[in-house]
Write a protein that holds these residues in place. Structure first.
Motif, PDB file in Angstrom:
ATOM      1  N   SER A  30       2.600  39.418  50.870  1.00 26.17           N
ATOM      2  CA  SER A  30       2.806  39.448  49.414  1.00 26.17           C
ATOM      3  C   SER A  30       3.619  40.677  49.011  1.00 26.17           C
ATOM      4  N   MET A  31       3.315  41.802  49.632  1.00 25.03           N
ATOM      5  CA  MET A  31       4.012  43.051  49.325  1.00 25.03           C
ATOM      6  C   MET A  31       5.473  42.986  49.769  1.00 25.03           C
ATOM      7  N   ARG A  32       5.714  42.363  50.916  1.00 23.98           N
ATOM      8  CA  ARG A  32       7.073  42.225  51.426  1.00 23.98           C
ATOM      9  C   ARG A  32       7.944  41.436  50.450  1.00 23.98           C
ATOM     10  N   ALA A  33       7.316  40.544  49.688  1.00 22.98           N
ATOM     11  CA  ALA A  33       8.035  39.726  48.706  1.00 22.98           C
ATOM     12  C   ALA A  33       8.203  40.449  47.368  1.00 22.98           C
ATOM     13  N   ASN A  34       7.681  41.663  47.260  1.00 19.24           N
ATOM     14  CA  ASN A  34       7.729  42.396  45.983  1.00 19.24           C
ATOM     15  C   ASN A  34       7.952  43.886  46.255  1.00 19.24           C
ATOM     16  N   ILE A  35       9.036  44.184  46.960  1.00 22.25           N
ATOM     17  CA  ILE A  35       9.313  45.554  47.408  1.00 22.25           C
ATOM     18  C   ILE A  35       9.409  46.565  46.249  1.00 22.25           C
ATOM     19  N   PRO A  36      10.028  46.219  45.102  1.00 20.55           N
ATOM     20  CA  PRO A  36      10.089  47.219  44.014  1.00 20.55           C
ATOM     21  C   PRO A  36       8.702  47.739  43.617  1.00 20.55           C
ATOM     22  N   THR A  66       7.353  43.064  38.064  1.00 21.03           N
ATOM     23  CA  THR A  66       6.959  43.339  39.452  1.00 21.03           C
ATOM     24  C   THR A  66       5.573  43.986  39.492  1.00 21.03           C
ATOM     25  N   ALA A  67       5.246  44.841  38.499  1.00 19.83           N
ATOM     26  CA  ALA A  67       3.925  45.488  38.451  1.00 19.83           C
ATOM     27  C   ALA A  67       2.825  44.464  38.178  1.00 19.83           C
ATOM     28  N   GLN A  68       3.075  43.525  37.266  1.00 12.67           N
ATOM     29  CA  GLN A  68       2.102  42.466  36.988  1.00 12.67           C
ATOM     30  C   GLN A  68       1.901  41.582  38.219  1.00 12.67           C
ATOM     31  N   MET A  69       2.996  41.335  38.939  1.00  8.74           N
ATOM     32  CA  MET A  69       2.910  40.530  40.161  1.00  8.74           C
ATOM     33  C   MET A  69       2.023  41.239  41.194  1.00  8.74           C
ATOM     34  N   ALA A  70       2.166  42.545  41.308  1.00 10.81           N
ATOM     35  CA  ALA A  70       1.330  43.321  42.231  1.00 10.81           C
ATOM     36  C   ALA A  70      -0.141  43.180  41.856  1.00 10.81           C
ATOM     37  N   ASP A  71      -0.454  43.327  40.566  1.00  9.43           N
ATOM     38  CA  ASP A  71      -1.842  43.176  40.108  1.00  9.43           C
ATOM     39  C   ASP A  71      -2.362  41.777  40.406  1.00  9.43           C
ATOM     40  N   SER A  72      -1.520  40.789  40.183  1.00 10.70           N
ATOM     41  CA  SER A  72      -1.901  39.397  40.430  1.00 10.70           C
ATOM     42  C   SER A  72      -2.172  39.168  41.920  1.00 10.70           C
ATOM     43  N   ASP A  73      -1.317  39.752  42.778  1.00  9.07           N
ATOM     44  CA  ASP A  73      -1.511  39.657  44.229  1.00  9.07           C
ATOM     45  C   ASP A  73      -2.825  40.300  44.659  1.00  9.07           C
ATOM     46  N   GLU A 127       4.944  49.160  58.139  1.00  8.77           N
ATOM     47  CA  GLU A 127       5.986  49.839  57.384  1.00  8.77           C
ATOM     48  C   GLU A 127       6.921  48.827  56.759  1.00  8.77           C
ATOM     49  N   LEU A 128       7.159  48.973  55.467  1.00  8.24           N
ATOM     50  CA  LEU A 128       8.050  48.076  54.751  1.00  8.24           C
ATOM     51  C   LEU A 128       9.293  48.858  54.327  1.00  8.24           C
ATOM     52  N   ASP A 129      10.463  48.276  54.568  1.00 11.39           N
ATOM     53  CA  ASP A 129      11.710  48.896  54.110  1.00 11.39           C
ATOM     54  C   ASP A 129      11.704  48.986  52.584  1.00 11.39           C
TER      55      ASP A 129
END
Length: 130
Positions: A30-36, A66-73, A127-129
């Motif tokens: 999920s994080m890899r899909a939302n790098i910002p 992107t922040a809301q997506m992180a919370d949702s994830d 580690e994520l780029d």
């Protein structure tokens, strides 16, 4: 007798551990899909922090930041942890390494087949780029 019982306990414990591993990779995907949001630290959460209240970002019409997506994830992930692992929960720790973000995912659960406290933990470092 006892040997068979112990063997069954180990199998069950191994099943829970493999579930935890799958769920650790799940949040990293999920994080890899939302790098910002990763770069911004939006996925960071400790064990004792409550799961963020969030809108559901998974419909096409959601139009989440992107922040809301992180919370949702995180909300979805914590729900799944609690569903598949007894007393399961997780934390995500982020470290800025310059070109990459080091992600540490820790998951804890209680193994009902283990004597003593029965607390189990799994850690995944990735580690994520950026």
């Amino acid at each position: 007798g006892m040997l068979q019982l112990k063997s069954m306990q180990n199998t069950q414990g191994g099943y829970l551990r493999s579930q935890a591993a799958i769920l650790a990779y799940d949040i990293v995907d999920s994080m890899r899909a939302n790098i910002p949001a990763v770069t911004n630290g939006d996925y960071g959460i400790t064990f004792n922090q409550t799961t963020p209240d969030t809108v559901n970002c998974y419909s096409m019409a959601a139009n989440c930041s992107t922040a809301q997506m992180a919370d949702s994830d995180i909300d979805r992930w914590r729900t799944v942890l609690g569903t598949y692992l007894p007393s399961g929960t997780g934390q995500v720790t982020l470290a800025d390494l310059g070109n990459t973000t080091q992600v540490t995912v820790d998951i804890t659960w209680l193994d009902p087949y283990t004597a003593a406290s029965g607390a189990e933990q799994l850690s995944l470092v990735s580690e994520l780029d950026r």
